[in-house]
Design a protein around this motif. Structure first.
Motif, PDB file in Angstrom:
ATOM      1  N   ASP A   1     -41.127 -48.657  31.127  1.00 16.64           N
ATOM      2  CA  ASP A   1     -39.852 -48.499  30.421  1.00 16.64           C
ATOM      3  C   ASP A   1     -39.368 -49.844  29.892  1.00 16.64           C
ATOM      4  N   HIS A   2     -38.520 -49.772  28.891  1.00 19.80           N
ATOM      5  CA  HIS A   2     -37.755 -50.914  28.406  1.00 19.80           C
ATOM      6  C   HIS A   2     -36.306 -50.459  28.405  1.00 19.80           C
ATOM      7  N   VAL A   3     -35.481 -51.123  29.203  1.00 18.14           N
ATOM      8  CA  VAL A   3     -34.085 -50.722  29.362  1.00 18.14           C
ATOM      9  C   VAL A   3     -33.185 -51.786  28.753  1.00 18.14           C
ATOM     10  N   ILE A   4     -32.281 -51.355  27.888  1.00 14.47           N
ATOM     11  CA  ILE A   4     -31.288 -52.237  27.287  1.00 14.47           C
ATOM     12  C   ILE A   4     -29.965 -52.004  28.000  1.00 14.47           C
ATOM     13  N   ILE A   5     -29.374 -53.081  28.523  1.00 15.24           N
ATOM     14  CA  ILE A   5     -28.139 -52.986  29.292  1.00 15.24           C
ATOM     15  C   ILE A   5     -26.946 -53.373  28.425  1.00 15.24           C
ATOM     16  N   GLY A   6     -25.953 -52.495  28.356  1.00 19.32           N
ATOM     17  CA  GLY A   6     -24.675 -52.827  27.748  1.00 19.32           C
ATOM     18  C   GLY A   6     -23.694 -53.200  28.835  1.00 19.32           C
ATOM     19  N   HIS A   7     -22.406 -53.078  28.563  1.00 13.21           N
ATOM     20  CA  HIS A   7     -21.418 -53.420  29.584  1.00 13.21           C
ATOM     21  C   HIS A   7     -21.471 -52.416  30.738  1.00 13.21           C
ATOM     22  N   ASN A   8     -21.348 -51.146  30.412  1.00 11.87           N
ATOM     23  CA  ASN A   8     -21.357 -50.115  31.441  1.00 11.87           C
ATOM     24  C   ASN A   8     -22.246 -48.940  31.062  1.00 11.87           C
ATOM     25  N   SER A   9     -23.219 -49.192  30.194  1.00 12.87           N
ATOM     26  CA  SER A   9     -24.128 -48.140  29.763  1.00 12.87           C
ATOM     27  C   SER A   9     -25.498 -48.756  29.481  1.00 12.87           C
ATOM     28  N   TYR A  10     -26.477 -47.915  29.204  1.00 14.31           N
ATOM     29  CA  TYR A  10     -27.825 -48.430  28.972  1.00 14.31           C
ATOM     30  C   TYR A  10     -28.602 -47.493  28.059  1.00 14.31           C
ATOM     31  N   TYR A  11     -29.687 -48.038  27.513  1.00 18.20           N
ATOM     32  CA  TYR A  11     -30.607 -47.281  26.676  1.00 18.20           C
ATOM     33  C   TYR A  11     -31.997 -47.410  27.277  1.00 18.20           C
ATOM     34  N   SER A  12     -32.681 -46.291  27.456  1.00 21.10           N
ATOM     35  CA  SER A  12     -34.026 -46.276  28.032  1.00 21.10           C
ATOM     36  C   SER A  12     -35.026 -45.808  26.992  1.00 21.10           C
TER      37      SER A  12
ATOM     38  N   GLY B   1     -22.373 -54.946  23.719  1.00 16.87           N
ATOM     39  CA  GLY B   1     -22.117 -53.637  24.311  1.00 16.87           C
ATOM     40  C   GLY B   1     -22.807 -52.508  23.580  1.00 16.87           C
ATOM     41  N   ASN B   2     -23.319 -52.774  22.371  1.00 21.57           N
ATOM     42  CA  ASN B   2     -24.064 -51.772  21.613  1.00 21.57           C
ATOM     43  C   ASN B   2     -25.479 -51.676  22.174  1.00 21.57           C
ATOM     44  N   ILE B   3     -25.817 -50.538  22.754  1.00 25.13           N
ATOM     45  CA  ILE B   3     -27.087 -50.423  23.469  1.00 25.13           C
ATOM     46  C   ILE B   3     -28.230 -49.919  22.595  1.00 25.13           C
ATOM     47  N   GLN B   4     -27.969 -49.621  21.327  1.00 27.98           N
ATOM     48  CA  GLN B   4     -29.032 -49.123  20.465  1.00 27.98           C
ATOM     49  C   GLN B   4     -30.055 -50.232  20.191  1.00 27.98           C
TER      50      GLN B   4
ATOM     51  N   PHE C   1     -44.833 -51.746  35.120  1.00 34.04           N
ATOM     52  CA  PHE C   1     -43.704 -52.669  35.020  1.00 34.04           C
ATOM     53  C   PHE C   1     -42.652 -52.153  34.048  1.00 34.04           C
ATOM     54  N   ILE C   2     -41.491 -52.761  34.153  1.00 37.29           N
ATOM     55  CA  ILE C   2     -40.353 -52.438  33.290  1.00 37.29           C
ATOM     56  C   ILE C   2     -39.816 -53.745  32.732  1.00 37.29           C
ATOM     57  N   VAL C   3     -39.441 -53.745  31.457  1.00 37.43           N
ATOM     58  CA  VAL C   3     -38.772 -54.907  30.884  1.00 37.43           C
ATOM     59  C   VAL C   3     -37.322 -54.528  30.599  1.00 37.43           C
ATOM     60  N   ILE C   4     -36.451 -55.513  30.715  1.00 38.98           N
ATOM     61  CA  ILE C   4     -35.020 -55.279  30.580  1.00 38.98           C
ATOM     62  C   ILE C   4     -34.398 -56.419  29.802  1.00 38.98           C
ATOM     63  N   HIS C   5     -33.490 -56.101  28.905  1.00 44.64           N
ATOM     64  CA  HIS C   5     -32.665 -57.154  28.329  1.00 44.64           C
ATOM     65  C   HIS C   5     -31.275 -56.587  28.056  1.00 44.64           C
ATOM     66  N   ASN C   6     -30.333 -57.476  27.824  1.00 41.52           N
ATOM     67  CA  ASN C   6     -28.943 -57.069  27.630  1.00 41.52           C
ATOM     68  C   ASN C   6     -28.511 -57.264  26.182  1.00 41.52           C
ATOM     69  N   HIS C   7     -27.495 -56.507  25.783  1.00 40.60           N
ATOM     70  CA  HIS C   7     -26.817 -56.694  24.508  1.00 40.60           C
ATOM     71  C   HIS C   7     -25.369 -57.078  24.802  1.00 40.60           C
ATOM     72  N   PRO C   8     -25.007 -58.351  24.649  1.00 40.60           N
ATOM     73  CA  PRO C   8     -23.635 -58.784  24.963  1.00 40.60           C
ATOM     74  C   PRO C   8     -22.565 -58.038  24.171  1.00 40.60           C
TER      75      PRO C   8
ATOM     76  N   ASP D   1     -36.342 -55.164  18.765  1.00 39.50           N
ATOM     77  CA  ASP D   1     -36.511 -54.597  20.111  1.00 39.50           C
ATOM     78  C   ASP D   1     -37.684 -53.622  20.143  1.00 39.50           C
ATOM     79  N   ARG D   2     -37.782 -52.793  19.132  1.00 38.57           N
ATOM     80  CA  ARG D   2     -38.869 -51.813  19.064  1.00 38.57           C
ATOM     81  C   ARG D   2     -40.220 -52.506  18.846  1.00 38.57           C
ATOM     82  N   ARG D   3     -40.204 -53.531  18.000  1.00 35.76           N
ATOM     83  CA  ARG D   3     -41.445 -54.244  17.703  1.00 35.76           C
ATOM     84  C   ARG D   3     -41.976 -54.957  18.938  1.00 35.76           C
ATOM     85  N   ILE D   4     -41.106 -55.664  19.664  1.00 42.48           N
ATOM     86  CA  ILE D   4     -41.563 -56.421  20.832  1.00 42.48           C
ATOM     87  C   ILE D   4     -41.983 -55.477  21.953  1.00 42.48           C
ATOM     88  N   THR D   5     -41.341 -54.325  22.047  1.00 43.29           N
ATOM     89  CA  THR D   5     -41.730 -53.346  23.066  1.00 43.29           C
ATOM     90  C   THR D   5     -43.159 -52.873  22.839  1.00 43.29           C
TER      91      THR D   5
END
Length: 202
Positions: A184-195, A156-159, A147-154, A164-168
């Motif tokens: 994977d855990h993917v963080i979504i920004g406006h037009n970019s992401y962190y994996s 736009g900072n995807i770091q 599985f993969i978990v995903i959340h967003n950062h309104p 985030d690290r603790r819950i992962t």
């Protein structure tokens, strides 16, 4: 496609293909304005556009966008995930314009095909609660292999934050008990992401 001007706008028949007109022409049609100011050039956030509409038009536009997102999500459930970009392509339309954080779960079968996309929690501007028990229950219910978990950062900072690290890590350890792999855990920004996977954290 035939387009005719009417009162400075664009008159379109019911069966015209909207894809053939420009972004600015679509905005003019939606807002009923003859022209679009320079502020609409290039990238723009949907809420800025919606705020310029009358309340009635805003409700219709938001309902149409929500329906479009749901139809795309249903279609994307058939996809096979090969990399983090595939996750971003599925989830970015759902999360990029939100003012609050949301946490989503994407169970996969043994072949890496998406079983479902599930919003587990909604939060505030800076964080959202995560209930690991709900995540584990859903994974077991759908017989997920990974599985993969995903959340967003309104913002736009995807770091990832410390939380985030603790819950992962907490999710990864809980899933190990059921022999389900956190891919994977993917963080979504406006037009970019962190994996987390791409960065070697998972």
């Amino acid at each position: 496609m035939k387009k005719t001007k009417k009162n400075g706008g664009i008159q379109l028949s019911l069966f015209d293909d909207w894809r053939e007109i420009t972004d600015n022409e679509l905005i003019c049609e939606l807002t009923n304005k003859p022209t679009v100011s320079e502020e609409w050039t290039g990238e723009y956030r949907l809420e800025r556009l919606f705020n310029s509409l009358t309340p009635h038009r805003r409700r219709i536009a938001m309902a149409a966008v929500e329906l479009y997102k749901r139809r795309n999500t249903a279609r994307d459930k058939r996809k096979t995930i090969h990399n983090s970009r595939d996750v971003f392509d599925i989830m970015q339309p759902l999360l990029c314009d939100l003012d609050n954080e949301e946490f989503w779960l994407m169970p996969l079968n043994q072949a890496g095909r998406v079983i479902d996309t599930v919003r587990t929690t909604m939060g505030g501007i800076c964080n959202t609660p995560v209930d690991i028990r709900l995540i584990m229950r859903k994974l077991v219910e759908v017989a997920a292999s990974t599985f993969i978990v995903i959340h967003n950062h309104p913002s736009g900072n995807i770091q990832p934050s410390t939380d985030d690290r603790r819950i992962t890590e907490a999710i990864r350890r809980a899933a190990e008990i059921f022999r389900i792999h956190l891919h994977d855990h993917v963080i979504i920004g406006h037009n970019s992401y962190y994996s987390f996977s791409d960065e070697g954290i998972l």
